[in-house]
Scaffold this motif. Structure first.
Motif, PDB file in Angstrom:
ATOM      1  N   HIS A 263      15.012   1.089   3.906  1.00 12.89           N
ATOM      2  CA  HIS A 263      14.090   0.113   3.239  1.00 12.89           C
ATOM      3  C   HIS A 263      12.743  -0.083   3.850  1.00 12.89           C
ATOM      4  N   GLN A 264      12.875   0.140   5.223  1.00 16.02           N
ATOM      5  CA  GLN A 264      11.540  -0.089   5.995  1.00 16.02           C
ATOM      6  C   GLN A 264      10.464   0.867   5.461  1.00 16.02           C
ATOM      7  N   GLN A 265      11.060   2.328   5.352  1.00 16.51           N
ATOM      8  CA  GLN A 265       9.978   3.340   4.977  1.00 16.51           C
ATOM      9  C   GLN A 265       9.561   3.165   3.329  1.00 16.51           C
ATOM     10  N   GLU A 266      10.404   2.606   2.501  1.00 16.20           N
ATOM     11  CA  GLU A 266      10.039   2.285   1.171  1.00 16.20           C
ATOM     12  C   GLU A 266       9.011   1.153   1.525  1.00 16.20           C
ATOM     13  N   LEU A 267       9.158   0.209   2.173  1.00 15.48           N
ATOM     14  CA  LEU A 267       8.019  -0.822   2.091  1.00 15.48           C
ATOM     15  C   LEU A 267       6.721  -0.256   2.861  1.00 15.48           C
ATOM     16  N   GLN A 268       6.884   0.527   3.908  1.00 14.89           N
ATOM     17  CA  GLN A 268       5.710   1.270   4.095  1.00 14.89           C
ATOM     18  C   GLN A 268       4.853   2.090   3.149  1.00 14.89           C
TER      19      GLN A 268
ATOM     20  N   ALA B 233       0.425   2.358  -0.452  1.00 16.36           N
ATOM     21  CA  ALA B 233      -0.254   2.424  -1.998  1.00 16.36           C
ATOM     22  C   ALA B 233      -1.092   0.987  -1.981  1.00 16.36           C
ATOM     23  N   ILE B 234      -0.685  -0.096  -1.514  1.00 12.54           N
ATOM     24  CA  ILE B 234      -1.415  -1.091  -1.854  1.00 12.54           C
ATOM     25  C   ILE B 234      -2.571  -1.060  -1.128  1.00 12.54           C
ATOM     26  N   GLU B 235      -2.778  -0.663   0.207  1.00 14.42           N
ATOM     27  CA  GLU B 235      -3.866  -0.369   0.961  1.00 14.42           C
ATOM     28  C   GLU B 235      -4.784   0.550   0.279  1.00 14.42           C
ATOM     29  N   GLN B 236      -4.324   1.426  -0.298  1.00 12.85           N
ATOM     30  CA  GLN B 236      -5.132   2.468  -0.966  1.00 12.85           C
ATOM     31  C   GLN B 236      -5.789   1.929  -2.420  1.00 12.85           C
ATOM     32  N   ALA B 237      -5.039   0.976  -3.173  1.00  4.94           N
ATOM     33  CA  ALA B 237      -5.768   0.240  -4.279  1.00  4.94           C
ATOM     34  C   ALA B 237      -6.689  -0.791  -3.812  1.00  4.94           C
ATOM     35  N   LEU B 238      -6.217  -1.397  -2.588  1.00  2.00           N
ATOM     36  CA  LEU B 238      -7.391  -2.470  -2.250  1.00  2.00           C
ATOM     37  C   LEU B 238      -8.710  -1.628  -1.771  1.00  2.00           C
ATOM     38  N   SER B 239      -8.532  -0.544  -1.187  1.00  2.00           N
ATOM     39  CA  SER B 239      -9.687   0.137  -0.829  1.00  2.00           C
ATOM     40  C   SER B 239     -10.641   0.585  -1.961  1.00  2.00           C
ATOM     41  N   MET B 240      -9.877   1.097  -2.978  1.00  2.00           N
ATOM     42  CA  MET B 240     -10.582   1.556  -4.318  1.00  2.00           C
ATOM     43  C   MET B 240     -11.280   0.288  -4.891  1.00  2.00           C
ATOM     44  N   ILE B 241     -10.668  -0.621  -4.980  1.00  2.00           N
ATOM     45  CA  ILE B 241     -11.095  -2.025  -5.535  1.00  2.00           C
ATOM     46  C   ILE B 241     -12.537  -2.563  -4.815  1.00  2.00           C
ATOM     47  N   GLY B 242     -12.022  -2.164  -3.587  1.00  2.00           N
ATOM     48  CA  GLY B 242     -13.536  -2.733  -2.686  1.00  2.00           C
ATOM     49  C   GLY B 242     -14.520  -1.704  -2.933  1.00  2.00           C
TER      50      GLY B 242
ATOM     51  N   ALA C 292     -12.108  10.868  -3.494  1.00  2.00           N
ATOM     52  CA  ALA C 292     -12.042  12.041  -2.674  1.00  2.00           C
ATOM     53  C   ALA C 292     -10.766  11.837  -1.649  1.00  2.00           C
ATOM     54  N   HIS C 293     -11.013  10.547  -1.080  1.00  2.00           N
ATOM     55  CA  HIS C 293      -9.993  10.267   0.187  1.00  2.00           C
ATOM     56  C   HIS C 293      -8.615   9.827  -0.128  1.00  2.00           C
ATOM     57  N   SER C 294      -8.467   9.610  -1.523  1.00  2.00           N
ATOM     58  CA  SER C 294      -6.955   9.090  -1.749  1.00  2.00           C
ATOM     59  C   SER C 294      -6.238  10.238  -2.445  1.00  2.00           C
TER      60      SER C 294
END
Length: 129
Positions: free
Chosen positions: A87-92, A97-106, A127-129
């Motif tokens: 479960h920890q690996q799934e949350l990570q 994925a959330i961090e990547q989405a936030l970066s894209m939105i930013g 390019a970095h995603s």
């Protein structure tokens, strides 16, 4: 909610966690709770209150009721560890994925181009995603 030494009714315990009594009945039917009974009525003590707290925290961590039941009823600590590590690996993975989405939105929010897909910052983020 802090458990106390007093025995409580289903309504009292449910209310102390902001739940409806039917939730505790459902959790009992699923094997998550096993309250004592006095004259056929459920009586909840400290152990039950801690169990409810564990269930609520587990649900907040994204565990299903079935997963929680397996964790609670596991007699082998290695089984619990294995399940929680998965479960920890799934949350990570989800957090990445959330961090990547936030970066894209930013990058889009910082863009002043008429068409953000033409923005060098957006293109670099893609390019970095």
């Amino acid at each position: 909610m802090k458990p106390n030494a007093d025995s409580r009714s289903i309504g009292d315990l449910a209310a102390s966690f902001g739940l409806e009594p039917h939730v505790l009945r459902h959790w009992e039917a699923m094997g998550l709770l096993s309250p004592a009974r006095t004259s056929g009525r459920r009586v909840y003590g400290d152990a039950d209150a801690y169990r409810v707290s564990a269930i609520l925290r587990g649900k907040a961590a994204g565990l299903s009721l079935d997963q929680l039941r397996n964790l609670i009823t596991a007699t082998d600590p290695a089984q619990r560890i294995e399940a929680l590590q998965a479960h920890q690996q799934e949350l990570q993975r989800k957090a990445a994925a959330i961090e990547q989405a936030l970066s894209m939105i930013g990058s889009v929010l910082a863009c002043t181009h008429e068409d953000f897909t033409e923005c060098p910052n957006f293109r670099a983020a893609v390019a970095h995603s």
